[in-house]
Write a protein that holds these residues in place. Structure first.
Motif, PDB file in Angstrom:
ATOM      1  N   ARG A  15       0.916  -1.122   0.019  1.00 53.24           N
ATOM      2  CA  ARG A  15       0.033  -0.024  -0.187  1.00 53.24           C
ATOM      3  C   ARG A  15       0.470   1.148   0.424  1.00 53.24           C
ATOM      4  O   ARG A  15       0.843   2.563  -0.977  1.00 53.24           O
ATOM      5  N   GLU A  18       2.482   1.502  -3.291  1.00 51.14           N
ATOM      6  CA  GLU A  18       1.437   1.752  -4.731  1.00 51.14           C
ATOM      7  C   GLU A  18       0.932   3.752  -4.478  1.00 51.14           C
ATOM      8  O   GLU A  18       1.340   4.560  -5.561  1.00 51.14           O
ATOM      9  N   GLN A  22       1.836   6.584  -6.927  1.00 53.47           N
ATOM     10  CA  GLN A  22       0.684   7.177  -7.546  1.00 53.47           C
ATOM     11  C   GLN A  22       0.426   8.723  -7.043  1.00 53.47           C
ATOM     12  O   GLN A  22       0.030   9.216  -7.375  1.00 53.47           O
ATOM     13  N   GLU A  74      -5.796   0.855   4.553  1.00 53.52           N
ATOM     14  CA  GLU A  74      -6.951  -0.362   3.344  1.00 53.52           C
ATOM     15  C   GLU A  74      -5.875  -0.647   2.092  1.00 53.52           C
ATOM     16  O   GLU A  74      -4.600  -0.900   2.363  1.00 53.52           O
ATOM     17  N   THR A  77      -4.133  -1.969  -3.842  1.00 53.77           N
ATOM     18  CA  THR A  77      -5.394  -2.549  -5.235  1.00 53.77           C
ATOM     19  C   THR A  77      -4.665  -2.956  -6.109  1.00 53.77           C
ATOM     20  O   THR A  77      -5.467  -3.100  -6.885  1.00 53.77           O
ATOM     21  N   GLN A  78      -3.026  -2.322  -5.931  1.00 54.27           N
ATOM     22  CA  GLN A  78      -2.283  -3.749  -6.942  1.00 54.27           C
ATOM     23  C   GLN A  78      -1.204  -4.128  -5.758  1.00 54.27           C
ATOM     24  O   GLN A  78      -0.746  -3.812  -4.698  1.00 54.27           O
ATOM     25  N   LYS A  79      -0.887  -5.626  -5.652  1.00 54.85           N
ATOM     26  CA  LYS A  79       0.381  -6.604  -5.759  1.00 54.85           C
ATOM     27  C   LYS A  79       1.651  -6.333  -6.209  1.00 54.85           C
ATOM     28  O   LYS A  79       1.493  -6.156  -7.123  1.00 54.85           O
TER      29      LYS A  79
END
Lengths: 82, 82
Positions: A15, A18, A22, A74, A77-79
């Motif tokens: 997370r 990611e 982003q 949270e 969304t991607q590993k």
């Protein structure tokens, strides 16, 4: 350490990675470490899921990523590859 | 410890307490400690804002409170007395 615990730490690491990527522009680990005040090697360990990170460092990462701390917990969304 | 760090730990403690008391029926500290596997004295310290709790224990509390871990890092809606 139990597999389920390893999975939780890895999910947190994925997370962080990611959210780091982003950012606009995407942040390198060096830059995120600098901004958050965490050691670069420690941040690398966190992203690999090797650190049971404590709440004050979660806040430091959230501040550096300009997000609410809750968003860091949270699921990713991607590993990442590993 | 910096005041801002103390405030973050106290906010987390208030949040745990608030969610514990919102359960149906409300949970005692003893019961939440039992269900989460944390020591009762440690849980008391957490709710007083005296512990820099790590992520795996945050997950244990979330599981015991039957909520997503991220919700524990949301700000409390009520502040406890102290």
């Amino acid at each position: 350490m139990e597999d389920s615990d390893k999975a939780k730490l890895k999910a947190f690491g994925d997370r962080v990675r990611e959210l780091r990527l982003q950012m606009t522009p995407p942040l390198s680990q060096e830059k995120l470490a600098l901004v958050s005040g965490l050691a670069r090697s420690y941040l690398g360990d966190i992203e690999r899921g090797n650190r049971n990170i404590a709440i004050l460092n979660i806040h430091r990462l959230a501040e550096a990523l300009k997000i609410e701390p809750a968003r860091l917990l949270e699921p990713p969304t991607q590993k990442s590859g590993e």
